[in-house]
Design a protein around this motif. Structure first.
Motif, PDB file in Angstrom:
ATOM      1  N   GLU B 103       0.837  -1.209   0.000  1.00 24.40           N
ATOM      2  CA  GLU B 103       0.000   0.000   0.000  1.00 24.40           C
ATOM      3  C   GLU B 103       0.871   1.258   0.000  1.00 24.40           C
ATOM      4  O   GLU B 103       0.630   2.202  -0.765  1.00 24.40           O
ATOM      5  CB  GLU B 103      -0.914  -0.007   1.232  1.00 24.40           C
ATOM      6  CG  GLU B 103      -1.647   1.304   1.471  1.00 24.40           C
ATOM      7  CD  GLU B 103      -3.132   1.233   1.108  1.00 24.40           C
ATOM      8  OE1 GLU B 103      -3.811   0.339   1.643  1.00 24.40           O
ATOM      9  OE2 GLU B 103      -3.601   2.054   0.289  1.00 24.40           O
ATOM     10  N   SER B 107       1.151   4.067  -2.952  1.00 27.54           N
ATOM     11  CA  SER B 107       0.732   5.445  -2.664  1.00 27.54           C
ATOM     12  C   SER B 107       1.717   6.483  -3.220  1.00 27.54           C
ATOM     13  O   SER B 107       1.331   7.614  -3.490  1.00 27.54           O
ATOM     14  CB  SER B 107       0.567   5.643  -1.151  1.00 27.54           C
ATOM     15  OG  SER B 107       1.838   5.694  -0.519  1.00 27.54           O
ATOM     16  N   PRO B 130      -8.566  -4.988  -3.579  1.00 25.42           N
ATOM     17  CA  PRO B 130      -9.221  -3.676  -3.593  1.00 25.42           C
ATOM     18  C   PRO B 130      -8.198  -2.534  -3.758  1.00 25.42           C
ATOM     19  O   PRO B 130      -8.464  -1.528  -4.423  1.00 25.42           O
ATOM     20  CB  PRO B 130      -9.903  -3.612  -2.218  1.00 25.42           C
ATOM     21  CG  PRO B 130     -10.123  -5.041  -1.835  1.00 25.42           C
ATOM     22  CD  PRO B 130      -8.919  -5.768  -2.368  1.00 25.42           C
ATOM     23  N   MET B 131      -7.023  -2.731  -3.173  1.00 29.59           N
ATOM     24  CA  MET B 131      -5.948  -1.745  -3.277  1.00 29.59           C
ATOM     25  C   MET B 131      -5.400  -1.677  -4.720  1.00 29.59           C
ATOM     26  O   MET B 131      -5.163  -0.596  -5.266  1.00 29.59           O
ATOM     27  CB  MET B 131      -4.861  -2.232  -2.306  1.00 29.59           C
ATOM     28  CG  MET B 131      -3.673  -1.388  -2.141  1.00 29.59           C
ATOM     29  SD  MET B 131      -2.356  -2.383  -1.343  1.00 29.59           S
ATOM     30  CE  MET B 131      -3.153  -2.988   0.130  1.00 29.59           C
ATOM     31  N   LYS B 133      -7.055  -2.404  -7.349  1.00 29.09           N
ATOM     32  CA  LYS B 133      -8.120  -1.751  -8.111  1.00 29.09           C
ATOM     33  C   LYS B 133      -8.092  -0.227  -7.880  1.00 29.09           C
ATOM     34  O   LYS B 133      -8.142   0.558  -8.834  1.00 29.09           O
ATOM     35  CB  LYS B 133      -9.469  -2.344  -7.657  1.00 29.09           C
ATOM     36  CG  LYS B 133     -10.704  -1.630  -8.180  1.00 29.09           C
ATOM     37  CD  LYS B 133     -11.030  -2.022  -9.603  1.00 29.09           C
ATOM     38  CE  LYS B 133     -12.289  -1.295 -10.089  1.00 29.09           C
ATOM     39  NZ  LYS B 133     -12.471  -1.454 -11.521  1.00 29.09           N
ATOM     40  N   HIS B 134      -7.981   0.157  -6.610  1.00 28.95           N
ATOM     41  CA  HIS B 134      -7.985   1.583  -6.250  1.00 28.95           C
ATOM     42  C   HIS B 134      -6.867   2.350  -6.965  1.00 28.95           C
ATOM     43  O   HIS B 134      -7.072   3.458  -7.471  1.00 28.95           O
ATOM     44  CB  HIS B 134      -7.835   1.739  -4.731  1.00 28.95           C
ATOM     45  CG  HIS B 134      -7.686   3.150  -4.279  1.00 28.95           C
ATOM     46  ND1 HIS B 134      -8.760   4.031  -4.220  1.00 28.95           N
ATOM     47  CD2 HIS B 134      -6.602   3.868  -3.886  1.00 28.95           C
ATOM     48  CE1 HIS B 134      -8.336   5.220  -3.809  1.00 28.95           C
ATOM     49  NE2 HIS B 134      -7.026   5.140  -3.588  1.00 28.95           N
ATOM     50  N   TYR B 135      -5.678   1.763  -6.997  1.00 32.48           N
ATOM     51  CA  TYR B 135      -4.537   2.461  -7.598  1.00 32.48           C
ATOM     52  C   TYR B 135      -4.409   2.198  -9.108  1.00 32.48           C
ATOM     53  O   TYR B 135      -3.458   2.647  -9.736  1.00 32.48           O
ATOM     54  CB  TYR B 135      -3.238   2.078  -6.878  1.00 32.48           C
ATOM     55  CG  TYR B 135      -3.122   2.713  -5.502  1.00 32.48           C
ATOM     56  CD1 TYR B 135      -2.761   4.055  -5.376  1.00 32.48           C
ATOM     57  CD2 TYR B 135      -3.376   1.985  -4.342  1.00 32.48           C
ATOM     58  CE1 TYR B 135      -2.649   4.649  -4.123  1.00 32.48           C
ATOM     59  CE2 TYR B 135      -3.267   2.569  -3.084  1.00 32.48           C
ATOM     60  CZ  TYR B 135      -2.908   3.908  -2.985  1.00 32.48           C
ATOM     61  OH  TYR B 135      -2.799   4.499  -1.752  1.00 32.48           O
ATOM     62  N   GLY B 136      -5.326   1.411  -9.662  1.00 29.81           N
ATOM     63  CA  GLY B 136      -5.255   1.125 -11.099  1.00 29.81           C
ATOM     64  C   GLY B 136      -4.016   0.357 -11.487  1.00 29.81           C
ATOM     65  O   GLY B 136      -3.428   0.582 -12.555  1.00 29.81           O
ATOM     66  N   TYR B 171     -13.876  -8.300  -7.271  1.00 34.72           N
ATOM     67  CA  TYR B 171     -13.134  -7.057  -7.039  1.00 34.72           C
ATOM     68  C   TYR B 171     -13.088  -6.127  -8.250  1.00 34.72           C
ATOM     69  O   TYR B 171     -12.460  -5.072  -8.197  1.00 34.72           O
ATOM     70  CB  TYR B 171     -11.724  -7.391  -6.527  1.00 34.72           C
ATOM     71  CG  TYR B 171     -11.780  -8.133  -5.200  1.00 34.72           C
ATOM     72  CD1 TYR B 171     -12.096  -7.454  -4.019  1.00 34.72           C
ATOM     73  CD2 TYR B 171     -11.572  -9.511  -5.136  1.00 34.72           C
ATOM     74  CE1 TYR B 171     -12.194  -8.123  -2.809  1.00 34.72           C
ATOM     75  CE2 TYR B 171     -11.659 -10.189  -3.930  1.00 34.72           C
ATOM     76  CZ  TYR B 171     -11.971  -9.489  -2.768  1.00 34.72           C
ATOM     77  OH  TYR B 171     -12.075 -10.148  -1.583  1.00 34.72           O
TER      78      TYR B 171
END
Lengths: 294, 294
Positions: B103, B107, B130-131, B133-136, B171
């Motif tokens: 993570e 970031s 999910p992480m 996915k969130h960061y592409g 997801y």
């Protein structure tokens, strides 16, 4: 499926569960002007060096081609085979485009030879297969016919089936004594041409399970770094099912790649061949370093 | 199927119709005692040399692992990623077994990273996907679960399907952003173990068409001639469908084998990369010979 070749005293088994069969390509006058002149003058001494170098390099079979223009090829091939069989116990691949030369070679050969080669052409099969059967030999077969070499794997599969059916049903050969040449051509001719060879190999293995061999050195024709290309081509072909090649057995880089591929495919249990090859190499290097200057 | 990675300024495409993706393995303290001590002391200078050597060697992506015991791995990984992105435009593979480190790395990363790695374990997928996915980002997935690593291709295929289904259906990831690791283990452990990897690669390609990567260096663990084994393993894996590897990009023998395999697979049209690589090599050798003694 096992193809068994032999000399008077040694047997070699080609198979999908066996170490790769390395057929030394060197005893061939094509492109060797001096060798051609020597052979034309009846001087076969270069063969002695070629045998020694290929045996030392790791060949398991020796290809012998005596296709010299303006000579009596059948007589020359007989002499060469007798000479080679006096020098080594490796089996021989008798290589000629001339039917009479193949017959002459078979007539003096001691053991089970590999005959190189037939195609899917009916007249070529009719001339050569009865002779292969008579002498109890095995034969290399190229899946091409009177037309040009097929550029699609589909067509090569169709011709492979024709060859296998004809050899077995018409001429009574055992299917394991037909070794298919999936046809490898120079990568410089077409970027997709080696892919077609790989696809052909994989599909022939799956459809027929027979052994396969091919001329491995021309793949890199016209390219720089030919040894590296050839040393890369063979393990890739082995990964999809190639069980033998007519190849350069005098270049350590190429032979080592084949031995590494044997190891990775599980055909060298616990790496005993690999490890002893490296021990011998290290011992030789140590000796070279320690030897007093001449 | 294309997996696209990027840095701030450069995009890399992994695919079955693309040149092989060489992920440099070097920036990893495992087994590097001095590097571990340096990192523990906050000295990241070795990374500069590792980046330079891998870029020069031909890496197309750089793996970054900062798993040093007794350090703040998330902070160290952030620093390393920022440093590396200031040194090169190659995309990064963020490598950690610690979720917080992944993570933290994501970031600060500029671009689309490759996250290394998840398994088929539900809790690991729930924490990491999910992480991703969130960061592409894209993600490497190993088809093993709580039990030991499956030794049969069948089981690896089952777990691959589970991973792909879960990542996509639960997801919301795109299937092309899952890069499967078919699991390669040392040949010294079992003569059939690499065959299982090759079978897994071929079957995953056929069944799912996704991209694959694996750690390529441990294949030869415990054997002599490791560079030759590694240089042979990769082209064989490429022949059956491997599209990337986390590998030694500093050893010319290994990188050249991969480039030769690209050429043979038709992923280097007319050999333009191959030929320019050889020209550069020859030019460097010529320079070395001509240079005056220091």
């Amino acid at each position: 499926m096992h193809t068994v070749l032999s000399s008077g005293t040694k047997e070699i088994t080609i198979g999908h569960d066996q170490p790769f069969c390395l057929i030394g390509e060197r005893i061939n006058p094509t492109g060797r002007r001096i060798f051609q002149e020597q052979l034309r003058a009846g001087d076969l001494s270069a063969i002695e060096r070629d045998v020694a170098a290929q045996v030392a390099g790791g060949a398991t079979v020796l290809d012998v081609n005596m296709g010299v223009p303006l000579t009596d090829e059948p007589e020359l091939l007989k002499k060469a085979i007798k000479l080679i069989q006096s020098l080594t116990d490796l089996p021989i691949c008798i290589d000629s485009s001339v039917v009479e030369a193949l017959e002459a070679g078979l007539s003096v050969y001691e053991g089970r030879a590999l005959v190189n080669s037939i195609t899917a052409e009916d007249d070529r099969m009719a001339e050569i297969l009865p002779m292969v059967k008579h002498y109890g030999a095995a034969v290399v077969a190229l899946p091409n016919d009177h037309d040009e070499i097929p550029m699609e794997a589909d067509k090569r599969l169709v011709l492979t089936k024709k060859i296998l059916d004809t050899a077995v049903d018409t001429y009574g050969l055992a299917v394991e004594d037909i070794v298919i040449d999936p046809l490898a051509m120079p990568i410089g001719a077409d970027p997709n041409i080696v892919n077609v060879a790989y696809e052909t190999i994989a599909r022939i293995r799956e459809a027929f399970g027979v052994n396969m061999t091919l001329g491995a050195s021309n793949i890199s024709f016209g390219m720089p770094g030919r040894h590296t290309i050839n040393a890369t081509f063979l393990p890739m072909a082995m990964a999809v099912g190639l069980t033998s090649a007519i190849m350069d057995t005098r270049t350590p880089q190429i032979v080592e790649a084949v031995k590494a591929a044997d190891l990775l495919l599980g055909h060298d249990e616990w790496g005993s061949t690999w490890i002893s090859m490296f021990r011998a190499k290290q011992a030789a290097e140590k000796l070279a370093v320690e030897a007093p200057a001449p």
